[in-house]
Design an enzyme around this catalytic site. Structure first.
Site, PDB file in Angstrom:
ATOM      1  N   SER A 259      16.472  18.602  39.233  1.00  0.00           N
ATOM      2  CA  SER A 259      16.494  18.328  37.797  1.00  0.00           C
ATOM      3  C   SER A 259      15.310  18.969  37.101  1.00  0.00           C
ATOM      4  O   SER A 259      14.322  19.346  37.725  1.00  0.00           O
ATOM      5  CB  SER A 259      16.518  16.816  37.544  1.00  0.00           C
ATOM      6  OG  SER A 259      15.197  16.343  37.487  1.00  0.00           O
ATOM      7  N   LYS A 260      15.431  19.038  35.798  1.00  0.00           N
ATOM      8  CA  LYS A 260      14.453  19.740  34.972  1.00  0.00           C
ATOM      9  C   LYS A 260      13.050  19.145  35.121  1.00  0.00           C
ATOM     10  O   LYS A 260      12.057  19.848  34.996  1.00  0.00           O
ATOM     11  CB  LYS A 260      14.903  19.674  33.514  1.00  0.00           C
ATOM     12  CG  LYS A 260      14.379  20.857  32.766  1.00  0.00           C
ATOM     13  CD  LYS A 260      15.009  21.085  31.451  1.00  0.00           C
ATOM     14  CE  LYS A 260      14.352  22.358  30.924  1.00  0.00           C
ATOM     15  NZ  LYS A 260      14.570  22.697  29.612  1.00  0.00           N
ATOM     16  N   ARG A 261      13.006  17.861  35.411  1.00  0.00           N
ATOM     17  CA  ARG A 261      11.704  17.201  35.515  1.00  0.00           C
ATOM     18  C   ARG A 261      10.859  17.762  36.665  1.00  0.00           C
ATOM     19  O   ARG A 261       9.658  17.676  36.660  1.00  0.00           O
ATOM     20  CB  ARG A 261      11.888  15.687  35.679  1.00  0.00           C
ATOM     21  CG  ARG A 261      11.860  14.964  34.350  1.00  0.00           C
ATOM     22  CD  ARG A 261      12.341  13.548  34.470  1.00  0.00           C
ATOM     23  NE  ARG A 261      13.794  13.506  34.537  1.00  0.00           N
ATOM     24  CZ  ARG A 261      14.475  12.917  35.505  1.00  0.00           C
ATOM     25  NH1 ARG A 261      13.859  12.326  36.498  1.00  0.00           N
ATOM     26  NH2 ARG A 261      15.791  12.912  35.496  1.00  0.00           N
ATOM     27  N   GLN A 262      11.522  18.336  37.660  1.00  0.00           N
ATOM     28  CA  GLN A 262      10.747  18.815  38.812  1.00  0.00           C
ATOM     29  C   GLN A 262      10.302  20.262  38.681  1.00  0.00           C
ATOM     30  O   GLN A 262       9.995  20.913  39.658  1.00  0.00           O
ATOM     31  CB  GLN A 262      11.593  18.690  40.087  1.00  0.00           C
ATOM     32  CG  GLN A 262      11.870  17.278  40.465  1.00  0.00           C
ATOM     33  CD  GLN A 262      13.319  17.084  40.849  1.00  0.00           C
ATOM     34  OE1 GLN A 262      14.100  18.021  40.837  1.00  0.00           O
ATOM     35  NE2 GLN A 262      13.664  15.863  41.171  1.00  0.00           N
ATOM     36  N   GLY A 263      10.289  20.773  37.479  1.00  0.00           N
ATOM     37  CA  GLY A 263       9.809  22.144  37.318  1.00  0.00           C
ATOM     38  C   GLY A 263      10.933  23.055  36.894  1.00  0.00           C
ATOM     39  O   GLY A 263      11.866  22.620  36.229  1.00  0.00           O
TER      40      GLY A 263
END
Ligand code: GLU
Length: 492
Positions: A259-263
């Site tokens: 997901s976007k949260r992980q980079g």
């Protein structure tokens, strides 16, 4: 029958790496079978429209070198249609959906629903409190024609729903998952037309895939629960359904959905960082598909030749950034210095090392500099760390080893001899630098690490690094003298 596939993204503003893989597998299948690859824009959710998103999407696809045969393309800055099954943007196909919804209303396979949001919320809450699955209760399923007309005339907002038969199994086969069976009692009467008159994804996708003669629907696994609805729609419309392939999610190294949260997950982010399109494509092809042969580096031609849906895995592939870096490094090493220099220039400008004008004036020098570090780059953006040594005249010892080397007894003498020899030659390049080292070795008896490491530390502050003669060539006489001067004055 020739293969026709499509990539049908909703233009949300960025292309997720998982979508790139979906596009790639569609593209590969089309190319392998001499078929057609269509890009269709699914923008029926008007609340999610993002300015410029379609252009961005097309640019990302162009960057990745996945050209579509039909769909929307950018021509002279404007969006234009290409192909005979258009329009390829769903918001421009509203009248087409109207025709087909009329058909379903006439046949009794769809119905008007006037339930307000408040009522639907109430029903849902009640079902939940009774421990039942929340589902539309069919309140409007059996309104008479008259009732419907009156409500429409009274201006009550409505949606149009698909009327599923009760307790009926819907069956279809997914190429990689096998048979899927779902009972209609487990699914909602799907909304086909929303209160704003736009079709839902479910309705538009079926109508468009049929009209565009799509033979294989290859998409992410998040659409698997929707497919029974689509299969039923095909049935009531009297159409043959395409073949379905639902690709498993791409997972992170902790086996969770990427997901976007992980980079970085957006194709644009990778492009900006300096990943090469052929590296990203090669890498992403292998996240979920395994070739017959045990090899890792594939050109696009090889991917087209070897790709098959049968070898796409049912379990999620893992996105391992270390592997991507290794692969990208491989492609960087095999690229021309010009290409890497051109990609490096924006990073060097942004980091303040050079100006736009200097990037042109000093191009040859920049190329020499890039050639020193090219093989060590995992992605081009790393260049700003690696070339620091060429822009900083004030040497800072990079670690214990470097500090020890600066304390070596023969250091001052060696630097003097080196400076002397450099002043005596006309042009300083990597060959003349090598010659100087040979001479010092012969005349002074200083050899190997005792010779190279002190010079390296004096010029760069580091005890390890790229080819020393090349570094010397890139530094040039002036910079070399001032560095050694600095070291003599401040560090030894
Ligand atoms: N518009 C859908 C998406 O954004 C497409 C799903 C499909 O390929 O059917 O992913």
């Amino acid at each position: 029958m020739s293969v026709r596939v499509r990539f049908a993204p909703s233009p949300t503003g960025f292309v997720h790496i998982g979508s790139l893989r979906t596009a790639l597998y569609n593209y590969l299948l089309a190319r392998k079978h001499d078929g057609k690859y269509v890009l269709r824009i699914e923008d029926t959710d008007q609340s999610r429209l993002v300015e410029g998103a379609i252009e961005n999407l097309i640019k990302s696809m162009d960057w990745a070198k996945l050209p579509h045969d039909e769909g929307v393309v950018i021509d002279n800055g404007a969006l234009v249609e290409k192909g005979e099954y258009g329009p390829y943007i769903q918001s421009q196909r509203l009248d087409i959906y109207q025709d087909y919804i009329q058909r379903l209303l006439n046949s009794g396979d769809a119905y008007y629903c006037f339930c307000s949001k408040e009522r639907l919320d109430e029903v849902r809450e009640k079902q939940k409190s009774l421990g039942q699955t929340a589902k539309y209760d069919g309140h409007c399923r059996n309104l008479t024609k008259k009732e419907v007309q009156n409500k429409i005339r009274a201006g009550i907002p409505y949606v149009i729903r698909l009327k599923f038969p009760v307790d009926t199994n819907i069956v279809f086969d997914d190429i990689i998952r096998g048979r899927v069976v779902v009972n209609t009692d487990e699914i909602d009467d799907q909304v086909l037309i929303k209160s704003d008159g736009f079709p839902t994804y479910h309705f538009a996708v079926v109508v468009d895939d049929y009209l565009m003669k799509i033979t294989h629907v290859i998409r992410g696994e998040e659409w698997l629960p929707s497919t029974p609805k689509h299969v039923y729609l095909y049935k009531v419309l009297g159409w043959e359904a395409p073949k379905f392939v639902h690709l498993s999610n791409i997972l992170n190294t902790e086996k969770k959905k990427l997901s976007k949260r992980q980079g970085d997950v957006a194709v644009e982010d990778f492009a900006k960082k300096g990943y090469l399109p052929e590296a990203l494509i090669n890498f992403i092809a292998l996240v979920g598909w395994s070739p017959e042969e045990n090899k890792e580096i594939f050109t696009m031609e090889e991917l087209i030749k070897e790709f098959s849906l049968e070898r796409v895995s049912k379990s999620g592939g893992v996105f391992d950034v270390n592997k991507l870096n290794w692969m990208n490094n491989h492609y960087i090493q095999n690229s021309s210095v010009e290409r890497i220099t051109d990609l490096a220039i924006p990073h060097l400008i942004e980091a303040g090392y050079i100006t736009d004008a200097e990037s042109k004036e000093k191009y040859q020098w920049l190329k020499d500099m890039v050639s020193v570090v090219q093989d060590s780059l995992d992605y081009v953006g790393q260049i700003t760390d690696k070339v620091d040594i060429f822009f900083k005249e004030e040497i800072v010892p990079g670690g214990e080893e470097a500090k020890e080397i600066l304390r070596l007894e023969h250091m001052p003498h060696l630097l003097d001899v080196f400076v002397q020899k450099v002043s005596n030659i006309e042009t300083l390049d990597k060959d003349s630098a090598k010659k100087i080292f040979k001479e010092i070795q012969k005349e002074e008896g200083i050899k190997g690490p005792n010779l190279f490491k002190p010079i390296r530390v004096a010029l760069t502050g580091e005890s390890h690094g790229p080819d020393l003669p090349l570094i010397i060539q890139v530094l040039g006489k002036e910079s070399l003298f001032s560095r050694i001067e600095y070291v003599k004055k401040h560090l030894i």
